[in-house]
Design a protein around this motif. Structure first.
Motif, mmCIF file in Angstrom:
data_model
loop_
_atom_site.group_PDB
_atom_site.id
_atom_site.type_symbol
_atom_site.label_atom_id
_atom_site.label_comp_id
_atom_site.label_asym_id
_atom_site.label_seq_id
_atom_site.Cartn_x
_atom_site.Cartn_y
_atom_site.Cartn_z
ATOM 1 N N ASP A 1 0.821 -1.214 0.000
ATOM 2 C CA ASP A 1 0.000 0.000 0.000
ATOM 3 C C ASP A 1 0.850 1.256 0.000
ATOM 4 N N ASP A 2 1.999 1.198 0.662
ATOM 5 C CA ASP A 2 2.798 2.411 0.844
ATOM 6 C C ASP A 2 3.765 2.664 -0.306
ATOM 7 N N LEU A 3 4.445 1.600 -0.800
ATOM 8 C CA LEU A 3 5.521 1.789 -1.772
ATOM 9 C C LEU A 3 5.270 1.152 -3.124
ATOM 10 N N GLY A 4 4.234 0.326 -3.257
ATOM 11 C CA GLY A 4 3.929 -0.237 -4.568
ATOM 12 C C GLY A 4 4.348 -1.687 -4.713
ATOM 13 N N LEU A 5 4.035 -2.225 -5.912
ATOM 14 C CA LEU A 5 4.193 -3.650 -6.158
ATOM 15 C C LEU A 5 5.654 -4.081 -6.185
ATOM 16 N N VAL A 6 6.515 -3.327 -6.857
ATOM 17 C CA VAL A 6 7.919 -3.743 -6.987
ATOM 18 C C VAL A 6 8.586 -3.813 -5.618
ATOM 19 N N SER A 7 8.364 -2.819 -4.789
ATOM 20 C CA SER A 7 8.955 -2.834 -3.442
ATOM 21 C C SER A 7 8.388 -3.979 -2.613
ATOM 22 N N ALA A 8 7.083 -4.259 -2.777
ATOM 23 C CA ALA A 8 6.472 -5.353 -2.027
ATOM 24 C C ALA A 8 7.051 -6.694 -2.458
ATOM 25 N N LEU A 9 7.217 -6.909 -3.761
ATOM 26 C CA LEU A 9 7.803 -8.166 -4.234
ATOM 27 C C LEU A 9 9.262 -8.283 -3.815
ATOM 28 N N THR A 10 9.977 -7.172 -3.799
ATOM 29 C CA THR A 10 11.363 -7.205 -3.337
ATOM 30 C C THR A 10 11.435 -7.618 -1.876
ATOM 31 N N SER A 11 10.578 -7.028 -1.045
ATOM 32 C CA SER A 11 10.545 -7.397 0.374
ATOM 33 C C SER A 11 10.129 -8.858 0.549
ATOM 34 N N LEU A 12 9.157 -9.296 -0.256
ATOM 35 C CA LEU A 12 8.691 -10.687 -0.159
ATOM 36 C C LEU A 12 9.805 -11.667 -0.495
ATOM 37 N N THR A 13 10.531 -11.430 -1.572
ATOM 38 C CA THR A 13 11.590 -12.352 -1.980
ATOM 39 C C THR A 13 12.762 -12.321 -1.009
ATOM 40 N N GLU A 14 13.078 -11.159 -0.454
ATOM 41 C CA GLU A 14 14.159 -11.099 0.527
ATOM 42 C C GLU A 14 13.784 -11.879 1.786
ATOM 43 N N ASP A 15 12.554 -11.721 2.238
ATOM 44 C CA ASP A 15 12.103 -12.462 3.415
ATOM 45 C C ASP A 15 12.077 -13.963 3.130
ATOM 46 N N PHE A 16 11.658 -14.329 1.909
ATOM 47 C CA PHE A 16 11.627 -15.737 1.520
ATOM 48 C C PHE A 16 13.040 -16.324 1.491
ATOM 49 N N ALA A 17 13.988 -15.600 0.930
ATOM 50 C CA ALA A 17 15.369 -16.088 0.870
ATOM 51 C C ALA A 17 15.966 -16.224 2.268
ATOM 52 N N THR A 18 15.631 -15.303 3.172
ATOM 53 C CA THR A 18 16.168 -15.347 4.529
ATOM 54 C C THR A 18 15.671 -16.570 5.288
ATOM 55 N N HIS A 19 14.396 -16.902 5.140
ATOM 56 C CA HIS A 19 13.812 -17.985 5.921
ATOM 57 C C HIS A 19 13.982 -19.356 5.290
ATOM 58 N N THR A 20 14.236 -19.429 3.986
ATOM 59 C CA THR A 20 14.385 -20.730 3.331
ATOM 60 C C THR A 20 15.824 -21.051 2.954
ATOM 61 N N GLY A 21 16.664 -20.029 2.829
ATOM 62 C CA GLY A 21 18.034 -20.268 2.404
ATOM 63 C C GLY A 21 18.189 -20.477 0.908
ATOM 64 N N LEU A 22 17.126 -20.311 0.127
ATOM 65 C CA LEU A 22 17.210 -20.479 -1.319
ATOM 66 C C LEU A 22 17.747 -19.212 -1.971
#
Length: 320
Positions: A187-208
């Motif tokens: 809502d605050d920064l848009g789709l690209v920033s949200a997907l970037t945050s999502l993938t970073e969080d995913f990489a941190t928790h899965t190690g992929l």
């Protein structure tokens, strides 16, 4: 011409032709029947049956195609229709079936949209309560533990510090759940920033290892389209972590003609069964919400590719 008269006419043509051949052909039947005469009669009967079967198959083939479509139609893949050329009862049945499919697809899209919007509203409410109530309470507990640890004697201070760490980890988990339920960055920064945050969080928790490729000239999308793209990416990454046994994941967002295309590709074990679970069907329903389409296919070498095509030139449907 009705189906009855079409079948009657086909049989009349075959029987009339056979009768004409018997009347005008120089063929006689002896008593008892000779072998050559029997061969001719059997051959004529076979030709008549084959011709009759071919004509009947030609006349009834639209019904066979209609039956096949009835057994394979999927309302999550709209647009499956049969041509209803010509007249007669068969064409009318096909036109009626096509109209029924159109009505069912519209009703399914409307009901799915209402359910998904209600689901997002409930997620927003739960995320807000977790953030405002649970998060603030745990923050207060964390501050109280810090003050107690500062004034506590040395043996008790270590235990209080341990309780602090447990509370801090729990608070981080609550915040992560809040982001999954309702991504505020979307809502605050848009789709690209949200997907970037999502993938970073995913990489941190899965190690992929996650690779991102986002076009810089993406058009402005409606809030519904951005939310659908985000949820499909989120569900795809969840499936990769649970089922794919992958090492690398690629998330791409690009502009193609009048659409924005999201692609999530992994190098895992690939699609093992053609049966679609609730997660995939949920992604298809979300794609229909914005008039998009979802394709799930094997990747070029190994793994799976999930591709969502979301038109950005079209306005979102009215769900009121």
């Amino acid at each position: 011409m009705s189906l009855f008269w079409r079948i009657f006419a086909l049989n009349a043509v075959v029987l009339g032709t056979a009768t004409a051949l018997l009347l005008w052909a120089p063929v006689t039947v002896s008593v008892p029947v000779l072998l050559t005469e029997a061969i001719i009669l059997v051959g004529g009967l076979a030709v008549m049956l084959v011709a009759n079967a071919a004509l009947l198959r030609l006349g009834l083939s639209p019904l066979a195609r209609l039956t096949k479509l009835m057994t394979t139609v999927d309302l999550l893949r709209p647009g499956q229709r049969l041509p209803a050329s010509g007249g007669g009862e068969v064409a009318e049945v096909i036109r009626t079936f096509n109209a029924m499919l159109e009505r069912l697809e519209q009703e399914r899209a409307t009901s799915s949209a209402r359910a998904l919007l209600a689901q997002e509203a409930e997620r927003r409410r739960i995320a807000q309560e977790l953030h405002d109530e649970v998060g603030q309470s745990m923050t207060a507990v964390l501050l109280g533990l810090k003050r107690a640890a500062d004034d506590a004697p040395s043996p008790l201070r270590a235990e209080l510090h341990e309780a602090q760490e447990i509370t801090r980890e729990s608070l981080d988990e609550v915040r992560r759940l809040v982001r999954r339920l309702r991504p505020g960055v979307l809502d605050d920064l848009g789709l690209v920033s949200a997907l970037t945050s999502l993938t970073e969080d995913f990489a941190t928790h899965t190690g992929l290892h996650v690779t991102r490729r986002f076009d810089t000239d993406l058009p402005a999308l409606s809030p519904e389209a951005e939310l659908v793209l985000y949820r499909v990416a989120q569900e795809s990454l969840t499936d990769v972590a649970r089922h794919a046994d992958a090492q690398r994941v690629s998330v791409a967002l690009r502009l193609a003609d009048e659409s924005v295309v999201l692609t999530v590709t992994d190098d895992g074990s690939g699609i093992r069964t053609p049966r679609e679970g609730a997660g995939i069907r949920g992604m298809r329903e979300r794609a229909l919400l914005i008039g998009g389409s979802l394709e799930i296919s094997p990747a070029s070498r190994t793994g799976t590719r999930v591709q969502l095509t979301a038109p950005h030139a079209r306005s979102s449907p009215d769900h009121a």
